[in-house]
Design a protein around this motif. Structure first.
Motif, PDB file in Angstrom:
ATOM      1  N   VAL A 106       0.650  -1.340   0.194  1.00 48.99           N
ATOM      2  CA  VAL A 106       0.311  -0.001  -0.173  1.00 48.99           C
ATOM      3  C   VAL A 106       0.865   1.130  -0.421  1.00 48.99           C
ATOM      4  O   VAL A 106       1.624   1.329   1.362  1.00 48.99           O
ATOM      5  N   ALA A 107       0.803   2.254  -1.470  1.00 47.61           N
ATOM      6  CA  ALA A 107       1.114   3.294  -1.104  1.00 47.61           C
ATOM      7  C   ALA A 107       0.563   5.023  -0.645  1.00 47.61           C
ATOM      8  O   ALA A 107      -0.343   4.443  -1.453  1.00 47.61           O
ATOM      9  N   THR A 108       0.621   4.940  -0.143  1.00 41.95           N
ATOM     10  CA  THR A 108      -0.446   6.824   0.049  1.00 41.95           C
ATOM     11  C   THR A 108       0.749   7.552  -0.113  1.00 41.95           C
ATOM     12  O   THR A 108       1.613   8.254   0.456  1.00 41.95           O
ATOM     13  N   SER A 109       0.317   8.706  -0.803  1.00 43.95           N
ATOM     14  CA  SER A 109       0.883   9.936  -1.170  1.00 43.95           C
ATOM     15  C   SER A 109       0.256  10.719  -0.824  1.00 43.95           C
ATOM     16  O   SER A 109      -0.749  10.325  -0.318  1.00 43.95           O
ATOM     17  N   GLY A 110       1.723  11.621  -0.583  1.00 44.81           N
ATOM     18  CA  GLY A 110       1.349  13.337  -0.195  1.00 44.81           C
ATOM     19  C   GLY A 110       2.144  13.923   0.120  1.00 44.81           C
ATOM     20  O   GLY A 110       3.418  14.081  -0.997  1.00 44.81           O
ATOM     21  N   PRO A 111       2.606  14.027   1.242  1.00 41.65           N
ATOM     22  CA  PRO A 111       3.980  15.346   1.578  1.00 41.65           C
ATOM     23  C   PRO A 111       5.075  13.984   1.124  1.00 41.65           C
ATOM     24  O   PRO A 111       5.522  14.659   0.685  1.00 41.65           O
ATOM     25  N   THR A 112       4.776  12.931   1.424  1.00 41.00           N
ATOM     26  CA  THR A 112       5.899  12.005   1.350  1.00 41.00           C
ATOM     27  C   THR A 112       5.319  10.635   0.580  1.00 41.00           C
ATOM     28  O   THR A 112       3.649  10.845   0.856  1.00 41.00           O
ATOM     29  N   LEU A 113       5.382   9.666   0.016  1.00 43.34           N
ATOM     30  CA  LEU A 113       5.208   8.432  -0.026  1.00 43.34           C
ATOM     31  C   LEU A 113       5.423   7.645   1.103  1.00 43.34           C
ATOM     32  O   LEU A 113       7.064   7.043   1.379  1.00 43.34           O
ATOM     33  N   ASP A 114       4.356   6.909   1.784  1.00 47.48           N
ATOM     34  CA  ASP A 114       4.694   6.133   2.585  1.00 47.48           C
ATOM     35  C   ASP A 114       3.998   4.646   2.031  1.00 47.48           C
ATOM     36  O   ASP A 114       2.447   4.701   1.518  1.00 47.48           O
ATOM     37  N   LEU A 115       5.010   4.066   2.802  1.00 48.60           N
ATOM     38  CA  LEU A 115       4.785   2.405   2.461  1.00 48.60           C
ATOM     39  C   LEU A 115       4.256   1.446   3.573  1.00 48.60           C
ATOM     40  O   LEU A 115       5.073   2.254   4.443  1.00 48.60           O
ATOM     41  N   ALA A 116       3.735   0.703   3.189  1.00 45.76           N
ATOM     42  CA  ALA A 116       2.746  -0.416   3.951  1.00 45.76           C
ATOM     43  C   ALA A 116       2.720  -1.546   3.578  1.00 45.76           C
ATOM     44  O   ALA A 116       2.629  -1.786   2.693  1.00 45.76           O
ATOM     45  N   LEU A 117       3.169  -2.381   4.174  1.00 43.40           N
ATOM     46  CA  LEU A 117       3.293  -3.906   3.445  1.00 43.40           C
ATOM     47  C   LEU A 117       1.919  -5.029   4.168  1.00 43.40           C
ATOM     48  O   LEU A 117       2.070  -4.828   5.789  1.00 43.40           O
ATOM     49  N   LEU A 118       0.332  -4.999   3.578  1.00 43.22           N
ATOM     50  CA  LEU A 118      -0.075  -5.880   4.144  1.00 43.22           C
ATOM     51  C   LEU A 118      -0.202  -7.801   3.717  1.00 43.22           C
ATOM     52  O   LEU A 118       0.554  -7.290   2.328  1.00 43.22           O
ATOM     53  N   PHE A 119       0.610  -8.800   3.887  1.00 46.72           N
ATOM     54  CA  PHE A 119       0.985 -10.348   4.414  1.00 46.72           C
ATOM     55  C   PHE A 119      -0.309 -11.058   4.795  1.00 46.72           C
ATOM     56  O   PHE A 119      -0.599 -10.458   6.165  1.00 46.72           O
ATOM     57  N   ASP A 120      -0.103 -12.240   3.945  1.00 45.89           N
ATOM     58  CA  ASP A 120      -0.657 -13.307   5.023  1.00 45.89           C
ATOM     59  C   ASP A 120       0.369 -14.528   6.030  1.00 45.89           C
ATOM     60  O   ASP A 120       1.001 -14.861   5.386  1.00 45.89           O
TER      61      ASP A 120
END
Length: 193
Positions: A106-120
């Motif tokens: 999951v990449a969330t755009s804004g002033p910075t690019l935030d990344l999160a990883l969801l996984f099984d």
């Protein structure tokens, strides 16, 4: 674009399978431009249901169309939730996310690019997921550097410079002294004994 969607409640997403081809000799910026142009062309088919795409791909039964997904969240959730709408406000927000895929970036755009990883967790261990996320961050940084330098895609790496040095130099330091008067056969026989 869905007319009036900003006034509707619901989940409005479009999952589009993407096959990316690498031209290792292409400049990274040109490769990214090609990816963007292909993405724009794909938008015309974004309405196709995944079931139909799976059938068109002629995959064998039991094989999924894809097992990982990249989600770009580019809607202003934070800004809208912080504000007030007349006398109403939103407080105590908690988010619970889950994925139907083994790996979901999951990449969330804004002033910075935030990344999160969801996984099984049944298929991917937490330390491995953390490594995947670090590798992805390294690839993005390396890609950015390649674009700035006009370098080809082949220069993009998933390893940091320290990791590259460790693999190429430290782990490859195999020089050893050996007796110059013995042949390889003599050395082999000695090892067997």
């Amino acid at each position: 674009d869905l007319e009036g969607s900003e006034e509707m409640a619901g989940l409005f997403i479009s999952t589009v399978p993407v096959r990316v081809r690498l031209d290792e000799d292409a400049p990274a910026s040109a490769w990214l431009s090609t990816l963007q142009a292909e993405q724009v062309r794909r938008e015309a088919h974004a309405h196709e249901p995944l079931v139909r795409l799976r059938d068109l791909a002629a995959l064998p039964r039991g094989l999924e169309l894809f097992e990982s997904i990249v989600v770009l969240e580019n809607y202003p959730v934070d800004e809208s939730l912080r504000g007030r709408c007349g006398p109403l406000g939103v407080e105590g927000i908690r988010v619970f996310e889950r994925t139907n895929y083994p790996l979901n970036l999951v990449a969330t755009s804004g002033p910075t690019l935030d990344l999160a990883l969801l996984f099984d967790e049944g298929r991917i261990a937490a330390p491995d997921a953390a490594t995947i996320l670090r590798r992805f961050e390294t690839v993005l940084a390396s890609l950015l550097q390649a674009v700035r330098e006009g370098a080809p895609v082949s220069r993009v790496s998933a390893m940091t410079p320290d990791e590259t040095r460790r693999v190429l130099d430290d782990w490859n330091a195999t020089e050893r002294d050996y007796p110059l008067k013995e042949t390889i056969v003599d050395l082999f026989e000695e090892q067997v004994r």
